[in-house]
Scaffold this motif. Structure first.
Motif, short mmCIF file in Angstrom:
data_model
loop_
_atom_site.label_atom_id
_atom_site.label_comp_id
_atom_site.label_asym_id
_atom_site.label_seq_id
_atom_site.Cartn_x
_atom_site.Cartn_y
_atom_site.Cartn_z
N VAL A 399 -37.89 9.66 -25.33
CA VAL A 399 -38.62 10.39 -24.23
C VAL A 399 -37.72 11.21 -23.21
N LEU A 400 -36.68 10.37 -22.85
CA LEU A 400 -36.06 10.86 -21.81
C LEU A 400 -35.33 12.02 -22.06
N LEU A 401 -34.50 11.79 -23.37
CA LEU A 401 -33.92 12.76 -24.06
C LEU A 401 -34.72 13.93 -24.24
N LEU A 402 -35.93 14.00 -24.49
CA LEU A 402 -36.70 15.19 -24.96
C LEU A 402 -37.10 15.90 -23.64
N ARG A 403 -37.38 15.21 -22.49
CA ARG A 403 -37.81 15.49 -21.38
C ARG A 403 -36.76 16.21 -20.62
N PHE A 404 -35.56 15.60 -20.63
CA PHE A 404 -34.55 16.29 -19.53
C PHE A 404 -33.47 17.00 -20.31
N GLN A 405 -33.48 16.77 -21.95
CA GLN A 405 -32.28 17.31 -22.30
C GLN A 405 -32.24 19.07 -22.01
N GLY A 406 -30.95 19.48 -21.78
CA GLY A 406 -30.79 21.06 -21.39
C GLY A 406 -31.36 21.46 -20.15
N ARG A 407 -31.82 20.64 -19.25
CA ARG A 407 -32.22 20.89 -17.89
C ARG A 407 -31.26 21.03 -16.77
N ALA A 408 -31.40 22.20 -16.00
CA ALA A 408 -30.65 22.40 -15.24
C ALA A 408 -30.60 21.44 -13.93
N PRO A 409 -29.33 21.27 -13.30
CA PRO A 409 -29.61 20.45 -12.04
C PRO A 409 -30.52 20.75 -11.06
N VAL A 410 -30.87 19.70 -10.46
CA VAL A 410 -31.90 19.80 -9.52
C VAL A 410 -31.57 20.69 -8.45
N ASP A 411 -32.29 21.91 -7.97
CA ASP A 411 -32.03 22.90 -6.97
C ASP A 411 -30.60 23.53 -7.21
N GLY A 412 -30.03 23.63 -8.30
CA GLY A 412 -28.83 24.09 -8.67
C GLY A 412 -27.57 23.39 -7.86
#
Length: 853
Positions: A399-412
């Motif tokens: 679930v964590l890999l699916l939810r956050f994979q490829g996400r950009a860092p928060v607020d750049g």
């Protein structure tokens, strides 16, 4: 996965997933064909063919074609299937043979677990005043020497009852003993929606269960404990035990560090369940990961500090190298000390891959790492898929890999790192950490929603809030202190670290109690149907997909799924009666559930070690049916195998009314919840419960100056409540433990009794009951014996079975069939009969004809 030359080529990750599926699916086969030797030969042949195809078709690896599909999809699946088949067949063959069940063996054994003990009790549950200091002990041991060579190196689960204090002082992890033990085949009760103990024994590789016969031969201590097991025992001693805990939170500290949950009281267990934090007591991948992260951070600080010193070794001049080494060593040490459960092994493997990738500055494919860990754990233990912790652990990571994979860092944050001043950057880092923590917990809650309903029959309403605090607090602030305290040999320092961890645990428990008092806790829900579960899982999956993908709005379909589990219309729309004689070993527990009400007749036994049939069998079964209250609880009499589970049942589920004979109700009043109406069962009276009618046939009470039992205590077998339960045209006779003496009085007193559809055999089928007069009087169409498998009482007696068979009754036994269920729809349709051992699992039956046909 990728495309090349217009043809699809599966990746290595896909191949590993397919192999894992091949391994896991074998655990759900109804029978295993062949034998371990033949399966091993097929496995070798598949491996050779795979190598030949791979070498001969290596050029096709990059051109596409059919060969990559074969050796990256077909062969991994076949290889995984053959691997699991060989392993599972070997596990079945490495169980005590049927002809040795109940035999006494002289063995030399080494204790390989932390012994679990409780004050000794007699068989019927009464304390032993003359046995102060005596203990009932359970432990796991490996056989090192035996007269029969088949026993050597096998693992057995043993009990030692009424163990003398001197012997108990020497029974430590790692110690070597010579004992005489009575061994039994590994077998457990089988009931719907409850823990499958028999599957767990098979998964753990238990060759046999049994107990030490110290009256036949005095056990002899050959050597004290040594090695890792002795180290774990020493750590447990440092934290206290057996009522002499050194720290207030010592039971929780032992659970977090050693996986030893024996000393945790029921109130704490209930609090953890209601707040959704019970998972913190199980050694899991979360714990291993948190330990690795904590020591990785400490190692990084030390690396930076020592790197400033001239002449420091190369490893110390590289902060990442020292951090990785410390994180990996700490994770390995924690895994070993905790007993190396499967979840910890999986996490250690993934942690090692991640740390090596960081040290070598390689980009880690998280999907490949997860697939490697999954396939590795299943190859090590193909039956791990039967463990609830396996599913919860891997689903949470996925679930964590699916939810956050490829996400950009928060607020750049990374892109603006050079533009931000230190205070602002620190605030943003803290905010980003908190935001990611909230998102992670929310994703895990959604991902585990359906598995939680299927496994636990409910969910915690406050779990998200409490876990936001509890998980990082335990993982980063408490667990590392407990581990450091165990690793440091300096007693004052270790005591200081453990004291600090103890104080934090007390603060955390106080926070949980505060939340539990002001907010609703555990919400029990019925187990959803298979189609409802699939529908809910798809909705959860859609919600977890990255933002921006089309169709994510369909995730709102999850709302009606949850509502359909909560609202009353999930129950059957038409009236029905479901009668279940649950498998509680040598005891009795019967439930009668209609579309509106639930009735329980007896609750099974309880043991001094804390096991209770009411808590672990009856309550989970009723909750899975969506029942949070027992409308009528009938305790036939006071024997432990009938009344022992009352307290455990009352802890888990509400009780509106209770019925018992004579003065037994006074004793039960201190066990049942406050407000439970207590009544006596008395011959000649009737009770109505919706569409159910309950008519009492026994015991007789005082009438004028004459009485059958002038002092009816309700504790004796012949004091048992006997009831005729009626629903529509269905008639069920519940008898408790009455003897032939009472049976004959019933036949004389109610000569016109109509034939009954189901009879719960008196006294488990004892030779002193089920007389010919009684059988001719009741004229049962179906008879159920509730008894233990090959129990030393020998129930049901062969003469009793012969009498019922001669009459023409259809016979059922929980000892052989597991729980027996009869389901009647409204109307004249015959009952559907279901036996739990017909569930289609290869370890329950040998694959022969169904038991309830």
């Amino acid at each position: 996965m990728s495309r090349f030359g217009g043809s699809w080529r599966p990746s290595l990750t896909v191949g590993l997933w397919v192999c894992a599926i091949g391994i896991g699916q074998v655990a759900y086969w109804p029978r295993l064909p062949g034998n371990a030797g033949l399966a091993s030969q097929i496995l070798l042949l598949v491996g050779v063919l795979w190598l030949i195809l791979f070498v001969s078709g290596s050029a096709d690896t990059y051109r596409g074609g059919w060969r990559p599909l074969v050796y990256r999809l077909l062969f991994p699946f076949v290889f995984g299937t053959c691997w699991a088949l060989a392993s599972n067949l070997k596990s079945l063959e490495q169980r005590l043979p049927e002809d040795l069940h109940g035999s006494d063996q002289d063995l030399t054994v080494q204790v390989i677990s932390l012994p679990q003990s409780a004050p000794a009790v007699s068989y019927f549950g009464a304390p032993l005043p003359a046995a102060r200091g005596y203990r009932d002990v359970r432990f796991r041991a490996r056989i090192t020497a035996a007269g029969d060579p088949r026993f050597v190196h096998q693992v057995v689960q043993l009990g030692w009852y009424r163990m003398a204090p001197d012997d108990f002082a020497g029974l430590r992890a790692g110690s070597l003993w010579q004992v005489r033990a009575r061994l039994k085949q590994p077998r457990g009760s089988v009931n719907p929606h409850t823990f499958d103990y028999e599957a767990w024994l098979l998964e753990q590789g238990i060759y046999a269960t049994g107990y030490v016969r110290d009256r036949d031969r005095q056990p002899e201590l050959l050597a004290g404990g040594e090695g890792l097991d002795a180290l774990r025992e020493g750590i447990r001693d440092g934290l206290g035990g057996d009522g002499a805990d050194t720290y207030a939170s010592a039971p929780l500290m032992r659970a977090l560090l050693l996986g030893d949950r024996g000393g945790i009281d029921d109130s704490t267990r209930g609090l953890l369940q209601r707040t959704g934090t019970a998972h913190l007591l199980a050694i899991s991948g979360l714990h291993v990961g948190m330990v690795a992260v904590s020591f990785f951070f400490v190692g990084g600080l030390l690396g930076r500090m020592t790197g400033l010193l001239s002449g420091a070794p190369g490893l110390f001049r590289n902060p990442v190298g020292l951090a990785g080494a410390m994180g990996l060593i700490a994770a390995m040490l924690y895994t070993l000390v905790s007993g190396a459960p499967l979840s910890a092994q999986r996490a250690l493997l993934m942690t090692a891959v991640a740390i090596m990738a960081v040290i070598l500055r390689r980009r880690l494919d998280s999907q490949l790492g997860l697939a490697l860990a999954l396939c590795g754990v299943l190859m090590w233990q193909p039956l791990a898929v039967l463990n609830a912790g396996f599913w919860l652990s891997f689903i949470a990571v996925a679930v964590l890999l699916l939810r956050f994979q490829g996400r950009a860092p928060v607020d750049g944050l990374s892109e603006r790192k050079g533009e931000l001043q230190l205070p602002e950057r620190s605030v943003r880092v803290i905010f980003a950490g908190l935001s990611n923590n909230v998102r992670s917990q929310l994703a895990i809650m959604v991902g585990l929603l359906i598995p939680s309903l299927m496994i636990f029959s409910g969910l915690s309403l406050t779990g998200l809030l409490v876990n936001l605090i509890a998980i990082p607090w335990v993982g980063l602030g408490i667990l590392p202190l407990i581990l450091l305290g165990a690793a440091l040999p300096i007693e004052p320092l270790s005591a200081a670290l453990w004291g600090l961890a103890d104080a934090q645990l007390q603060w955390l428990l106080g926070f949980m109690r505060g939340v539990d008092e002001v907010a609703p806790g555990w919400l029990a829900l019925p187990v959803p149907s298979i189609w409802l579960a699939v529908f809910g899982a798809l909705s959860c999956l859609i919600w977890l997909l990255p933002k921006g993908l089309p169709g994510r709005g369909l995730a709102w379909l999850l709302v009606p799924v949850i509502a359909s589990s909560i609202l009353p219309f999930q129950r059957a729309l038409s009236p029905y009666l479901e009668l279940s004689v649950l498998d509680v070993g040598q005891g009795l527990a019967v439930t009668a559930v209609t579309d509106e009400h639930a009735l329980v007749f007896d609750t099974g036994a309880a043991t001094a070690a804390g096991w209770s049939a009411g808590k672990t069998v009856v309550a989970p079964y009723l909750r899975a049916l969506g029942r949070e209250t027992v409308d009528q609880l009938i305790v036939s009499h006071g024997d432990r195998d009938h009344a022992g589970g009352v307290a455990g049942l009352a802890e888990q589920i509400g009780v509106a009314e209770s019925y018992s004979p004579g003065r037994l109700g006074r004793r039960l009043a201190g066990i049942l919840p406050e407000g439970t109406a207590s009544k006596r069962c008395a011959a000649g009276e009737s009770e109505s419960l919706g569409s159910l009618t309950l008519t009492w046939l026994w015991p007789e009470v005082e009438t004028g100056h004459a009485a059958v039992f002038p002092r009816l205590s309700g504790e004796e077998n012949d004091h048992s409540c006997v009831a005729l339960l009626q629903w529509s045209d269905v008639r069920i006779l519940l008898t408790g433990d009455i003897s032939s003496r009472v049976e004959q009085r019933l036949a004389r007193q109610y000569p016109d009794l109509s034939p009954v559809d189901v009879l719960i055999a008196p006294h488990h089928g004892s030779r002193t009951s089920s007389s010919e007069v009684f059988i001719q009087w009741a004229q049962p169409a179906k008879v159920v014996f509730s008894s233990g498998h090959r129990h030393h009482f020998g129930h049901p007696h062969q003469d009793v079975v012969a009498r019922y068979s001669q009459f023409g009754s259809e016979l059922f036994s929980t000892a052989d069939m597991g729980a027996v269920q009869f389901v009647w729809p409204l109307g004249n349709a015959p009952a559907d009969t279901i036996c739990a051992r017909d569930a289609g699992r290869f370890w329950l039956t040998d694959g022969a004809a169904r038991l309830c046909d």
